[in-house]
Design an enzyme around this catalytic site. Structure first.
Site, PDB file in Angstrom:
ATOM      1  N   TRP A 105       0.829  -1.211   0.000  1.00 31.63           N
ATOM      2  CA  TRP A 105       0.000   0.000   0.000  1.00 31.63           C
ATOM      3  C   TRP A 105       0.855   1.249   0.000  1.00 31.63           C
ATOM      4  O   TRP A 105       0.544   2.230  -0.685  1.00 31.63           O
ATOM      5  CB  TRP A 105      -0.968   0.004   1.186  1.00 31.63           C
ATOM      6  CG  TRP A 105      -1.961  -1.118   1.112  1.00 31.63           C
ATOM      7  CD1 TRP A 105      -2.131  -2.126   2.018  1.00 31.63           C
ATOM      8  CD2 TRP A 105      -2.931  -1.367   0.069  1.00 31.63           C
ATOM      9  NE1 TRP A 105      -3.131  -2.976   1.601  1.00 31.63           N
ATOM     10  CE2 TRP A 105      -3.632  -2.539   0.435  1.00 31.63           C
ATOM     11  CE3 TRP A 105      -3.257  -0.712  -1.117  1.00 31.63           C
ATOM     12  CZ2 TRP A 105      -4.648  -3.071  -0.373  1.00 31.63           C
ATOM     13  CZ3 TRP A 105      -4.274  -1.240  -1.914  1.00 31.63           C
ATOM     14  CH2 TRP A 105      -4.956  -2.404  -1.535  1.00 31.63           C
ATOM     15  N   ASP A 175      -1.454   6.485   6.437  1.00 33.92           N
ATOM     16  CA  ASP A 175      -2.559   5.614   6.027  1.00 33.92           C
ATOM     17  C   ASP A 175      -2.771   4.630   7.176  1.00 33.92           C
ATOM     18  O   ASP A 175      -1.936   3.772   7.428  1.00 33.92           O
ATOM     19  CB  ASP A 175      -2.149   4.885   4.742  1.00 33.92           C
ATOM     20  CG  ASP A 175      -3.179   3.844   4.295  1.00 33.92           C
ATOM     21  OD1 ASP A 175      -4.205   3.673   4.989  1.00 33.92           O
ATOM     22  OD2 ASP A 175      -2.945   3.208   3.245  1.00 33.92           O
ATOM     23  N   LYS A 199     -11.906  -2.001   7.052  1.00 32.63           N
ATOM     24  CA  LYS A 199     -11.100  -2.932   7.835  1.00 32.63           C
ATOM     25  C   LYS A 199     -11.547  -2.914   9.302  1.00 32.63           C
ATOM     26  O   LYS A 199     -11.857  -3.924   9.876  1.00 32.63           O
ATOM     27  CB  LYS A 199      -9.611  -2.588   7.738  1.00 32.63           C
ATOM     28  CG  LYS A 199      -9.097  -2.324   6.327  1.00 32.63           C
ATOM     29  CD  LYS A 199      -8.864  -3.575   5.528  1.00 32.63           C
ATOM     30  CE  LYS A 199      -8.705  -3.354   4.038  1.00 32.63           C
ATOM     31  NZ  LYS A 199      -7.654  -2.452   3.611  1.00 32.63           N
TER      32      LYS A 199
HETATM   33  C1  LIG Z   1      -7.113  -2.017   2.183  1.00 32.70           C
HETATM   34  C2  LIG Z   1      -6.075  -0.969   2.253  1.00 32.70           C
HETATM   35  C3  LIG Z   1      -5.983   0.053   1.281  1.00 32.70           C
HETATM   36  C4  LIG Z   1      -6.894   0.123   0.078  1.00 32.70           C
HETATM   37  O1  LIG Z   1      -8.112   0.598   0.476  1.00 32.70           O
HETATM   38  P1  LIG Z   1      -9.285   0.937  -0.559  1.00 32.70           P
HETATM   39  O2  LIG Z   1     -10.306   1.517   0.342  1.00 32.70           O
HETATM   40  O3  LIG Z   1      -9.682  -0.349  -1.202  1.00 32.70           O
HETATM   41  O4  LIG Z   1      -8.768   1.915  -1.534  1.00 32.70           O
HETATM   42  C5  LIG Z   1      -5.012   1.016   1.454  1.00 32.70           C
HETATM   43  N1  LIG Z   1      -4.174   1.003   2.501  1.00 32.70           N
HETATM   44  C6  LIG Z   1      -4.233   0.042   3.446  1.00 32.70           C
HETATM   45  C7  LIG Z   1      -3.274   0.069   4.590  1.00 32.70           C
HETATM   46  C8  LIG Z   1      -5.186  -0.962   3.349  1.00 32.70           C
HETATM   47  O5  LIG Z   1      -5.240  -1.922   4.286  1.00 32.70           O
END
Ligand SMILES: *Cc1c(COP(=O)(O)O)cnc(C)c1O
Length: 369
Positions: A105, A175, A199
């Protein structure tokens, strides 16, 4: 109500949600707050929805202890849109976006930013196959950095930052999609935090952005100079309290119910305590297996929301996953990019579910080890 038909859900995302939150949504689906309609059938400018919007924001502020000089935004486009928005709003021609690469990511975030402006890498975990998180002293911002970006928890490799670098004047951007609200964090140390909801916060469809007001002001100047589309501007969403256009009302509403559940179960401090307990159960099953289960992450970089491990062979992994499903445990396959096994143990996954998984791991090893 009997929930024996609900599985132990270890999915990486979208992932388990608290059954109490789902039940409440079910109970008020046909007639929300005496409107005679569901939450998805009324105006996002109605009093009933406005209350949901403000209550959800207030709960996030309370649970995360967000200081007053931060804005909380509800956006769409997932964490992936934030990869682009961060760079579009914060990166001008004179500065560089600095990225700590600790997994897939963060690499995607950097790639997206490289389409917008200049980027540099402050740490590259590829050398350790993304098994490690750097020490904070290894992550040093430079004077020309517009911001320093990191991914607090690497959902795919199962590593997690347990301390964050002090970046001084350089805004720290994170993030936190897969570990927000799983443990206490010093929000003040960050200028911008973002998280896709699916998540640990709620259903897919809403992305939470927590941004320091002074950074919104800077973003406004950069966005005006670059003339980026208004819908991609942080200052626009902040000015309109995330109601510039129709927000993802159902996702925000259900996230609000998840946050209520979290508050009623001891808030983030208790989520953290349960998280430690849950992680320990599974890591102990790995560490006490005489090498049958191999943890992917280096021990000091282990994640308490995503536990990644391998078995001696691909065939044993397949048998392990099939047996888990027969025992009512789903979602234990690793991410499609890396394979292996992964137990995602977000807030809504109970200690008991992790006990059942640890027991299954022990008994599977006794038979096949
Ligand atoms: C799942 C995830 C993403 C992607 O998220 P989307 O909402 O599908 O764009 C980005 N960063 C992390 C750390 C993730 O776990």
């Amino acid at each position: 109500m009997n929930h024996r038909d609900r599985v132990d859900n270890f999915n990486g995302g979208p992932a388990a949600l608290p059954v109490e939150a789902l039940e409440k949504a079910q109970a008020e689906l046909l007639n929300f707050a005496e409107t005679g309609a569901s939450i998805v059938e009324i105006s996002h400018r109605s009093k009933a929805y406005e209350a949901v919007h403000q209550q959800t924001k207030a709960l996030l502020k309370e649970l995360l202890e967000v200081p007053d000089d931060y804005e909380i935004l509800f956006l769409q486009g997932g964490a992936s849109l934030q990869f682009a928005m961060v760079a579009m709003n914060l990166l001008d021609n004179e500065h560089t976006g600095a990225y700590a690469l600790t997994g897939s990511w963060s690499k995607k975030a950097r790639e997206e930013a490289a389409r917008v402006g200049r980027v540099r890498t402050v740490f590259d975990g590829a050398e350790s196959e993304f098994r490690t998180i750097p020490g904070v002293e290894q992550v040093v911002p430079a004077p020309g950095d517009a911001y320093l970006h990191l991914t607090s928890n690497n959902t795919i490799y199962g590593t997690q930052w347990h301390a964050f670098p002090d970046t001084g004047e350089v805004p720290l951007v994170a993030d936190m999609s897969s570990d927000i609200l799983s443990h206490r964090i010093p929000v003040r140390q960050f200028s911008l935090i973002y998280a896709g909801a699916q998540k640990n916060l709620g259903p897919a469809g809403v992305t939470v952005v927590i941004i320091k007001s002074s950074l919104v002001a800077r973003a406004k100047a950069i966005a005006e100079e670059k003339n980026i589309p208004v819908i991609l501007r942080y200052d626009l969403h902040a000015k309109h309290d995330s109601l510039y256009n129709t927000p993802p009302v159902f996702a925000i509403y259900l996230m609000g119910l998840v946050l209520e559940w979290l508050r009623d179960h001891g808030g983030v401090a208790q989520a953290e305590a349960r998280g430690r307990q849950k992680g320990k159960l599974i890591y102990d099953a790995i560490d006490n297996s005489d090498g049958f289960y191999r943890g992917y992450a280096a021990p000091d970089s282990r994640s308490y929301t995503n536990v990644t491990f391998n078995l001696p062979t691909r065939e044993l992994e397949q048998a392990f996953l099939a047996g888990a499903e027969e025992n009512g445990m789903i979602g234990l396959g690793g991410h499609r990019s890396v394979g292996g096994c992964r137990a995602s143990i977000y807030n809504a996954v109970s200690v008991e579910a992790c006990e059942r998984l640890a027991e299954y791991m022990d008994s599977f090893r006794r038979v096949h080890g």
